[in-house]
Design a protein around this motif. Structure first.
Motif, PDB file in Angstrom:
ATOM      1  N   GLY A  26      57.722 -25.959 -61.573  1.00  0.00           N
ATOM      2  CA  GLY A  26      56.862 -25.153 -60.673  1.00  0.00           C
ATOM      3  C   GLY A  26      57.515 -24.806 -59.142  1.00  0.00           C
ATOM      4  O   GLY A  26      58.635 -25.387 -59.315  1.00  0.00           O
ATOM      5  N   PRO A  27      57.199 -24.169 -58.405  1.00  0.00           N
ATOM      6  CA  PRO A  27      57.890 -23.713 -57.286  1.00  0.00           C
ATOM      7  C   PRO A  27      58.296 -24.870 -56.212  1.00  0.00           C
ATOM      8  O   PRO A  27      58.800 -24.555 -55.051  1.00  0.00           O
ATOM      9  CB  PRO A  27      56.785 -22.630 -56.656  1.00  0.00           C
ATOM     10  N   ASP A  28      57.681 -25.945 -56.482  1.00  0.00           N
ATOM     11  CA  ASP A  28      57.829 -27.214 -55.603  1.00  0.00           C
ATOM     12  C   ASP A  28      59.272 -27.571 -55.530  1.00  0.00           C
ATOM     13  O   ASP A  28      59.906 -28.190 -54.728  1.00  0.00           O
ATOM     14  CB  ASP A  28      56.824 -28.154 -55.510  1.00  0.00           C
ATOM     15  N   LEU A  29      59.988 -27.109 -56.840  1.00  0.00           N
ATOM     16  CA  LEU A  29      61.317 -27.706 -57.053  1.00  0.00           C
ATOM     17  C   LEU A  29      62.393 -26.898 -56.093  1.00  0.00           C
ATOM     18  O   LEU A  29      62.298 -25.632 -56.207  1.00  0.00           O
ATOM     19  CB  LEU A  29      61.743 -27.530 -58.535  1.00  0.00           C
ATOM     20  N   PRO A  30      63.026 -27.631 -55.283  1.00  0.00           N
ATOM     21  CA  PRO A  30      63.984 -26.720 -54.417  1.00  0.00           C
ATOM     22  C   PRO A  30      65.067 -26.283 -55.049  1.00  0.00           C
ATOM     23  O   PRO A  30      65.733 -27.313 -56.152  1.00  0.00           O
ATOM     24  CB  PRO A  30      64.433 -27.870 -53.396  1.00  0.00           C
ATOM     25  N   SER A  31      65.582 -25.243 -54.802  1.00  0.00           N
ATOM     26  CA  SER A  31      66.846 -24.532 -55.705  1.00  0.00           C
ATOM     27  C   SER A  31      68.177 -25.365 -55.219  1.00  0.00           C
ATOM     28  O   SER A  31      67.940 -25.712 -53.694  1.00  0.00           O
ATOM     29  CB  SER A  31      66.737 -23.096 -55.592  1.00  0.00           C
ATOM     30  N   GLN A  32      68.967 -25.649 -55.906  1.00  0.00           N
ATOM     31  CA  GLN A  32      70.242 -26.242 -55.546  1.00  0.00           C
ATOM     32  C   GLN A  32      70.140 -27.732 -54.859  1.00  0.00           C
ATOM     33  O   GLN A  32      70.702 -27.856 -53.948  1.00  0.00           O
ATOM     34  CB  GLN A  32      70.973 -25.127 -54.590  1.00  0.00           C
ATOM     35  N   ALA A  33      68.976 -28.420 -55.313  1.00  0.00           N
ATOM     36  CA  ALA A  33      68.787 -29.667 -54.827  1.00  0.00           C
ATOM     37  C   ALA A  33      69.406 -30.560 -55.769  1.00  0.00           C
ATOM     38  O   ALA A  33      68.289 -30.538 -57.043  1.00  0.00           O
ATOM     39  CB  ALA A  33      67.535 -29.955 -54.331  1.00  0.00           C
ATOM     40  N   GLY A  34      70.301 -31.506 -55.742  1.00  0.00           N
ATOM     41  CA  GLY A  34      70.588 -32.240 -56.798  1.00  0.00           C
ATOM     42  C   GLY A  34      69.852 -33.863 -56.646  1.00  0.00           C
ATOM     43  O   GLY A  34      68.831 -33.925 -56.148  1.00  0.00           O
ATOM     44  N   ASP A  35      70.992 -34.927 -56.580  1.00  0.00           N
ATOM     45  CA  ASP A  35      70.424 -36.220 -56.439  1.00  0.00           C
ATOM     46  C   ASP A  35      70.685 -36.725 -54.871  1.00  0.00           C
ATOM     47  O   ASP A  35      70.481 -37.933 -54.751  1.00  0.00           O
ATOM     48  CB  ASP A  35      70.780 -37.003 -57.539  1.00  0.00           C
ATOM     49  N   PHE A  36      71.125 -35.785 -54.291  1.00  0.00           N
ATOM     50  CA  PHE A  36      71.217 -36.230 -52.822  1.00  0.00           C
ATOM     51  C   PHE A  36      70.071 -35.913 -52.029  1.00  0.00           C
ATOM     52  O   PHE A  36      69.655 -34.715 -51.697  1.00  0.00           O
ATOM     53  CB  PHE A  36      72.493 -35.246 -52.201  1.00  0.00           C
ATOM     54  N   ARG A  37      69.282 -37.079 -51.759  1.00  0.00           N
ATOM     55  CA  ARG A  37      67.907 -36.894 -50.949  1.00  0.00           C
ATOM     56  C   ARG A  37      67.596 -38.146 -50.205  1.00  0.00           C
ATOM     57  O   ARG A  37      68.176 -39.296 -50.419  1.00  0.00           O
ATOM     58  CB  ARG A  37      66.740 -36.736 -52.054  1.00  0.00           C
ATOM     59  N   LEU A  38      66.682 -38.128 -49.570  1.00  0.00           N
ATOM     60  CA  LEU A  38      66.278 -39.191 -48.807  1.00  0.00           C
ATOM     61  C   LEU A  38      64.591 -39.395 -49.094  1.00  0.00           C
ATOM     62  O   LEU A  38      63.818 -38.498 -49.202  1.00  0.00           O
ATOM     63  CB  LEU A  38      66.162 -39.092 -47.348  1.00  0.00           C
ATOM     64  N   VAL A  39      64.176 -40.592 -49.584  1.00  0.00           N
ATOM     65  CA  VAL A  39      62.655 -40.634 -49.877  1.00  0.00           C
ATOM     66  C   VAL A  39      62.159 -41.938 -49.294  1.00  0.00           C
ATOM     67  O   VAL A  39      63.079 -42.820 -48.742  1.00  0.00           O
ATOM     68  CB  VAL A  39      62.594 -41.059 -51.388  1.00  0.00           C
TER      69      VAL A  39
END
Length: 326
Positions: A148-161
């Motif tokens: 779905g559109p909630d998936l950010p484009s060009q976002a890998g496993d670098f994230r903060l949760v």
């Protein structure tokens, strides 16, 4: 209470560890929060674990989790997330292609905008090869159609949760989840922080074409039954083609025309047999996943966690000259 955990999966990263420590530690020290760095050694065959142990002597916030065998990047990431203790958890690779300085901006956005997820989005990938940029673009377009559109484009496993997201992830039944798709599908509030992707600081990539293809397949099979539907459509197309062939055969027979030899029959048998094998293969892939899920075998086995023991007085010397140590 630890405010921030930084989880770093590592596999044969001895060449990059001194650079990683020298760059990551000043960033985290400047945040003025209680933090920990959870390095997960994914069964490395080199001196990665010993180098991390040596760094722990001067960096008490550094923590080492050693897996008994190489279990894969996502499994190592899972081990780190499950064992992390921070209110906020950042996942980042050890190769420094994702700049640690972005963590400061991620934490600021999460606090000020009160969101549970902050994605690191690659705004510039010119350091990657043309092939990798094109295949990555194709992957994200396909995954956005699936998730779905909630998936950010060009976002890998670098994230903060946030801790809330981590606790939900711990209860998920997936054996080895694909977090870049799973987390957006959960619906938590999120924002994105852009950054320029850098070149690998040292060493060689741990994600060759074979692993990228495996990731694409896992992403597809874990989030959609489209391949099974593809098998259904292939079967229906083959059935329609066989009906047409039957009509053609009856017409030829009625006209008394002799059908040429075995070539057409041979090709038809090959075509329908190939379609059947494709369908059986796709079904087999999903049955295999069901089987592995029912087995409930852990995706990784933790050999040791430095958080359970004090910092050792001595460690096995790493095969490096003193000049290379941080």
């Amino acid at each position: 209470m630890t405010a921030l955990s930084v989880v770093i999966p590592m596999y044969n990263e001895e060449a990059v560890i001194p650079v990683l420590v020298a760059r990551l530690r000043p960033v985290l020290d400047s945040l003025d929060v209680e933090y920990e760095v959870v390095a997960v050694d994914d069964g490395s065959a080199d001196d990665t674990a010993n180098l991390v142990e040596r760094c722990r002597l001067d960096w008490p916030q550094l923590r080492l989790i050693r897996l008994r065998r190489n279990s894969g990047h996502q499994a190592a990431l899972t081990a780190g997330l499950h064992r992390s203790a921070g209110d906020w958890v950042v996942s980042i690779d050890a190769d420094l292609q994702d700049p640690p300085e972005t963590i400061r901006e991620m934490l600021r956005v999460a606090r000020e905008e009160n969101v549970d997820v902050v994605y690191g989005v690659r705004s510039d990938r010119t350091t990657d090869t043309v092939f990798k940029r094109n295949t990555a673009g194709l992957y994200y377009r396909l995954m956005r159609r699936i998730v779905g559109p909630d998936l950010p484009s060009q976002a890998g496993d670098f994230r903060l949760v946030s801790r809330s997201v981590v606790e939900v992830l711990r209860r998920m039944p997936e054996r080895v989840p694909v977090y870049r798709l799973l987390i957006p599908s959960l619906g938590f509030s999120s924002r994105a922080v852009s950054y320029t992707r850098e070149r690998r600081a040292a060493g060689e990539t741990k994600y060759p074409l074979r692993k990228m293809v495996a990731l694409a397949w896992d992403s597809t099979a874990d989030f959609t039954a489209a391949p099974l539907r593809l098998a259904t459509w292939l079967g229906m197309a083959a059935f329609a083609a066989s009906l047409i062939a039957m009509v053609f055969g009856l017409v030829v027979w009625a006209n008394g025309t002799v059908i040429p030899g075995w070539t057409s029959l041979f090709l038809a048998v090959l075509l329908f047999a190939a379609v059947q094998l494709i369908c059986l293969g796709l079904l087999g892939e999903y049955v295999a996943r069901i089987y592995r899920t029912l087995q409930s075998r852990p995706a990784f086995h933790i050999g040791s966690d430095s958080a359970d023991t004090p910092v050792p007085a001595s460690v096995v010397p790493a095969q490096r000259t003193p000049a290379t140590m941080p």
